[in-house]
Design an enzyme around this catalytic site. Sequence first.
Site, mmCIF file in Angstrom:
data_model
loop_
_atom_site.group_PDB
_atom_site.id
_atom_site.type_symbol
_atom_site.label_atom_id
_atom_site.label_comp_id
_atom_site.label_asym_id
_atom_site.label_seq_id
_atom_site.Cartn_x
_atom_site.Cartn_y
_atom_site.Cartn_z
ATOM 1 N N ARG A 132 2.797 -3.485 -8.072
ATOM 2 C CA ARG A 132 1.489 -2.790 -7.694
ATOM 3 C C ARG A 132 0.835 -4.048 -7.799
ATOM 4 O O ARG A 132 -0.654 -4.465 -7.832
ATOM 5 C CB ARG A 132 1.150 -2.475 -8.817
ATOM 6 C CG ARG A 132 1.861 -1.052 -8.895
ATOM 7 C CD ARG A 132 1.675 0.303 -9.722
ATOM 8 N NE ARG A 132 2.319 1.626 -9.239
ATOM 9 C CZ ARG A 132 3.210 2.093 -9.931
ATOM 10 N NH1 ARG A 132 3.697 1.340 -11.242
ATOM 11 N NH2 ARG A 132 4.080 2.643 -9.788
ATOM 12 N N LYS A 154 -5.891 -11.908 4.093
ATOM 13 C CA LYS A 154 -5.291 -10.980 4.909
ATOM 14 C C LYS A 154 -4.106 -11.115 5.166
ATOM 15 O O LYS A 154 -3.029 -12.297 4.650
ATOM 16 C CB LYS A 154 -5.976 -10.558 6.061
ATOM 17 C CG LYS A 154 -7.042 -10.405 6.630
ATOM 18 C CD LYS A 154 -6.766 -10.231 8.100
ATOM 19 C CE LYS A 154 -7.802 -9.355 8.772
ATOM 20 N NZ LYS A 154 -8.413 -9.768 10.398
ATOM 21 N N HIS A 262 -2.862 -11.343 20.551
ATOM 22 C CA HIS A 262 -1.884 -10.054 19.863
ATOM 23 C C HIS A 262 -0.738 -8.866 20.622
ATOM 24 O O HIS A 262 0.215 -8.962 20.868
ATOM 25 C CB HIS A 262 -1.950 -9.211 18.956
ATOM 26 C CG HIS A 262 -2.351 -10.015 17.446
ATOM 27 N ND1 HIS A 262 -3.838 -8.949 16.346
ATOM 28 C CD2 HIS A 262 -2.117 -11.056 17.106
ATOM 29 C CE1 HIS A 262 -3.582 -9.799 16.148
ATOM 30 N NE2 HIS A 262 -3.390 -10.970 15.957
#
Length: 380
Positions: A132, A154, A262
Amino acid sequence: MTQAKPAPSGALQTVHVALGARAYDIVIGRGALAEAGSRIAQLAPGGKAAIVTDARVGALYGQRLADDLSRAGLRPTLVSVPPGEGSKSFPRLIEVCDAILAARIERGDLVVALGGGVIGDLAGFAAAITRRGLRFVQIPTTLLAQVDSSVGGKTGINSAHGKNLVGAFHQPSLVIADTALLDSLSEREFRAGYAEVVKYGLIDDPAFFAWCETNAEAIFGPGPARDHAVAVSCRAKAAVVARDEREDGDRALLNLGHTFAHALERATGYDGSRLVHGEAVAIGMALAFRFSAMQGLCPQEDAARVGVHLASLGLPTRLQDVPGGIGTAETLVEAMAQDKKVKRGELTFILARGIGRSFIARGVAAADVRDFLVGELAGA
């Protein structure tokens, strides 16, 4: 804005990412890796560290870093995956998470990403979800990773539906950007990273873009100009991330060229032999400026200037520059519909009113984009 002069050769620079309790430093310069052991050991004295790398980078620097960490009192484990965009996948993510657990990395220990953007994204995502959440350190070994993907938190992997669609925001605890590691890059890899350097000038710093035009050759060499380009880029990104950590506002500007890019990467099946990320970004930025000019937003002269500069360095700027083709305008627009910036089904682009005057354009008509791409494919 751009620092007036490069720092003296050999001097390490520190850029602070101001995020309160999640703040961290980016250490930049030739030889920074030599201090990695002592700097990382300060984060987890006496702890363990899983070094995630790929086979190519690991052969160059993996054991050296492991030995440095050992000397600093840490207990390192090397975890290696194959190089390339294909490692940003669910199978590799599971493999890395299992290796971290097998090494008995605990919540107080560290994950260290040693490699380019693929490794940083993959290792960072593994750190975000294993137990976690584990702390991690970025040691980017490509220009693209040093100026972009290692900073800002990110992390993620790719899906069959598109690039970076599965991931999490998870800030590193430290970034070490040793610009000497870039000496081992191929010319193609360095050029691809340079596209992300130029991006910062095109977003909101026309003086930096002009500096890049004048100093591009020096940036490609191992001197203070390279360090300056990395430091300016990191300062620019750090400032944006500090204002907008989770991309709720102007952080989206950092995606200049990426909506097109992308889609191109998806159209080529993420085949790095045909198109790597920085090359896709170069085409994407050139397209964004030409599309802006076609929409009457940007002077044609500025769009031409962007294309000329990128092309002068051997970067692709046209759809026709992609080996093997990229399909139709319709397939590219369909790919864009999966972009993370899509809101309520409407396309969002980063467009420009000129060099250094980029802005977020929401609700861009898909028909306009398709017509533009039809013209681009026809060589208009």
